[in-house]
Design an enzyme around this catalytic site. Structure first.
Site, PDB file in Angstrom:
ATOM      1  N   CYS A 227     -48.650 -35.271 -14.922  1.00 29.47           N
ATOM      2  CA  CYS A 227     -47.504 -35.609 -15.774  1.00 29.47           C
ATOM      3  C   CYS A 227     -47.316 -37.134 -15.819  1.00 29.47           C
ATOM      4  O   CYS A 227     -48.107 -37.829 -16.434  1.00 29.47           O
ATOM      5  CB  CYS A 227     -46.259 -34.864 -15.299  1.00 29.47           C
ATOM      6  SG  CYS A 227     -44.925 -34.835 -16.514  1.00 29.47           S
TER       7      CYS A 227
ATOM      8  N   HIS B 236     -48.285 -29.311 -15.384  1.00 33.83           N
ATOM      9  CA  HIS B 236     -48.070 -29.202 -13.927  1.00 33.83           C
ATOM     10  C   HIS B 236     -48.849 -27.993 -13.398  1.00 33.83           C
ATOM     11  O   HIS B 236     -48.293 -26.901 -13.270  1.00 33.83           O
ATOM     12  CB  HIS B 236     -46.579 -29.017 -13.625  1.00 33.83           C
ATOM     13  CG  HIS B 236     -45.761 -30.245 -13.829  1.00 33.83           C
ATOM     14  ND1 HIS B 236     -45.456 -31.124 -12.822  1.00 33.83           N
ATOM     15  CD2 HIS B 236     -45.184 -30.762 -14.951  1.00 33.83           C
ATOM     16  CE1 HIS B 236     -44.722 -32.117 -13.292  1.00 33.83           C
ATOM     17  NE2 HIS B 236     -44.538 -31.922 -14.588  1.00 33.83           N
TER      18      HIS B 236
ATOM     19  N   GLU C 281     -49.701 -27.233 -10.506  1.00 31.38           N
ATOM     20  CA  GLU C 281     -49.253 -26.747  -9.192  1.00 31.38           C
ATOM     21  C   GLU C 281     -48.360 -25.520  -9.293  1.00 31.38           C
ATOM     22  O   GLU C 281     -48.300 -24.703  -8.371  1.00 31.38           O
ATOM     23  CB  GLU C 281     -48.536 -27.857  -8.413  1.00 31.38           C
ATOM     24  CG  GLU C 281     -47.250 -28.369  -9.010  1.00 31.38           C
ATOM     25  CD  GLU C 281     -47.429 -29.530  -9.978  1.00 31.38           C
ATOM     26  OE1 GLU C 281     -46.425 -30.218 -10.243  1.00 31.38           O
ATOM     27  OE2 GLU C 281     -48.545 -29.740 -10.474  1.00 31.38           O
TER      28      GLU C 281
END
Length: 563
Positions: free
Chosen positions: A399, A526, A528
């Site tokens: 990001c 993102h 994750e």
């Protein structure tokens, strides 16, 4: 539908989220379909406008919901995809009730906490519990509900009252309350104290809820005499007192619960159609926990961010790195570096801090710059990115990390000295990162580009495409207001910074890769948030593979991990 309510006492942050997730994992391992709801008693509509220092990271769901980080624990442990309505806040409930009142749904009655707020909570829970969260789209059989905060908090009272009523509506065989409490061990005496738990259970009973299980958290394993004392003073059988001490990894928690007979208890208490023994799923967890504890080789990653004083601020990033390290049989050494400490201003103010931060960065095997907002610390992040690029250190920017990698390249490789993001310098002559025109800058809450979006690879010659299994596109979760300026991308590509992924329209730059570098990757999304213990996120896996020098071998094996 069976409901399991998890409440907490004595202190907040005691581990209710991990225990709720672990209970869900155990029940899922018995072949049941499990969903989860988190209740946060704060008045905010959602977690989107919080500083990470308030409640930890903001977790983003597929539908764009900005929610509490505990929903990330549920998703990772249970391998499910939740929705924004799985996170209930006081703000959402009151907004819902006030909207109904304005609409005239209460027919002129006085709108009160009881029954209108409490009814709204019960209705929300019952409706959301039925929403499918697995890939098979079948209705869940069990709903684990975690009530945030501690018993006795004034803002949590309407929710406690709602569940006091709900236990009779759902019937005893369909409702179970688990109370998580703390058993402290003062250094002065070394004795494990039960009084805080006794008081917490008494307070809960006074509000009309009786715990079926008391889960006692402690630093060290709890002695049997303490268990018997809690059983006697809290009016439960000794088998209903469960101990969870601090363990080396959260993967061990479901195993500790299972070893204390929790499956047998739930089977009897909730009349569940299950065997007493867990299935292969929990066996996989056991193997994973044992493997985690036996790891010898270490890989160090420097996380360069601005919220480094609290590890929960980057909970999903840490977990994604941990999943990837475990997949390649390495122990993760995550070094948090405050990006401001890498800046020249810190050298003048506190040279010790400055040199310690740079020492950490230089000895790391890989560098990660995660997402974030605001100008503070950005110069330090740019320094770290520059170091990774020049020294050919494996690097992943997520990001804001990707956006700053573009800024750094523009300044040092394209010689655009004032290149910047309009977030930090609205008047820059070289706006390489710009705000997205369709998003309203007036309101802060829920106005970003949020949720799962498709990213299309525009070339086959991409390391990230190979890591994703040579897919033509990927779908990952986003949370950003700014994007790389599409009008300037050709300048970067000519110098070797390739934009290998973009959105479906081809306007938004989603993935960058630098030529002639072991691993220099930036992603606008993102990844994750989609990482799972047994399915690590490809960008993070790539970083760990590059940091351990095994990326090329992995790609040559066709992206198969060595046994």
């Amino acid at each position: 539908m069976k409901y399991i309510l998890v409440t907490g006492g004595v202190i907040s942050g005691i581990g209710k989220g991990i225990i709720a997730s672990s209970i869900g994992t155990i029940l899922k391992s018995c072949g049941l379909r499990v969903t989860a709801i988190k209740i946060d008693p704060y008045i905010n509509i959602d977690a989107g406008t919080f500083s990470p220092y308030e409640h930890g990271e903001v977790f983003v769901l597929n539908d764009g919901g900005e929610v509490d980080l505990d929903l990330g624990n549920y998703e990772r442990f249970l391998d499910i995809n939740l929705y924004k309505d799985n996170n209930i806040t006081t703000g959402k409930i009151y907004q819902h009730v006030i909207n109904k009142e304005r609409h005239g749904d209460y027919l002129g009655k006085t709108v009160q906490v009881v029954p209108h707020i409490t009814d709204a909570v019960q209705e929300w829970v019952m409706n959301q519990a039925k929403v499918p969260v697995d890939d098979d789209k079948k209705e869940p059989q069990i709903c684990v509900i975690e009530l945030g905060g501690t018993i006795g908090d004034i803002e949590g009272m309407p929710f406690i009252e709602a569940f006091r009523q709900f236990q009779f509506k759902a019937k005893r065989e369909n409702f179970c309350n688990i109370h998580v409490s703390l058993v402290p061990q003062p250094n002065a005496t070394g004795e494990q104290k039960t009084k805080p738990t006794q008081n917490s259970v008494r307070a809960l009973r006074g509000l009309g809820l009786s715990p079926d299980l008391i889960v006692c958290r402690s630093a060290k394993p709890i002695e049997m005499a303490v268990k018997e004392k809690i059983s006697m003073f809290c009016h439960v059988e000794p088998e209903q007192v469960i101990f969870i001490h601090d363990v080396s990894s959260t993967y061990r928690v479901p195993i500790l619960l299972e070893e204390q007979g929790i499956i047998k208890y739930f089977k009897q208490r909730l009349n569940l159609p299950i065997d007493d023994q867990p299935s292969d799923l929990l066996m996989k967890w056991k193997k994973m926990a044992c493997r985690y504890e036996r790891l010898l080789k270490v890989c160090s990653i420097a996380l360069v961010g601005k919220y480094t004083k609290l590890s929960d601020c980057y909970a999903s990033v840490f977990k994604a790195l941990e999943h990837s390290a475990l997949a390649i049989n390495y122990k993760l050494d995550l070094m948090y570096i405050d990006s401001t400490e890498l800046e020249r201003a810190t050298e003048a103010e506190n040279s010790v801090k400055y040199h310690q931060a740079w020492h950490k960065l230089c000895k790391a095997d890989g560098i990660l710059v995660p997402g974030g907002f605001g100008i503070r610390g950005t110069e330090g992040k740019l320094q770290a990115i520059s170091w990774a690029r020049k020294k050919k250190k494996p690097f992943l920017g997520v990001c804001l990390g990707m956006q700053l990698a573009v800024v750094e390249f523009a300044r040092n490789c394209l010689n655009w000295e004032d290149a910047n993001s309009t977030e930090f310098d609205p008047d820059t002559k070289n706006p390489v990162v710009i705000d997205m025109p369709e998003h309203n800058p007036g309101d802060m809450g829920g106005t970003m580009r949020l949720g799962k979006r498709r990213t299309v690879f525009k070339t086959e010659n991409s390391v990230l495409r190979k890591l994703y299994g040579d897919e033509m596109f990927v779908e990952e979760r986003h949370r950003h207001r700014y994007e790389v300026n599409p009008e300037l991308t050709h300048c970067f590509e000519e110098k070797g910074l390739k934009f290998v992924g973009h959105d479906t329209e081809g306007n938004r730059m989603e993935i960058i890769e630098l030529e002639n570098h072991p691993y220099f990757v930036g992603v606008q999304f993102h990844p994750e948030f989609s990482s799972r213990p047994m399915k690590p996120s490809p960008p993070y896996l790539g970083l760990l593979l590059a940091a351990t020098g095994t990326l090329n071998a992995y790609l040559q094996r066709g992206c198969k991990l060595s046994p």
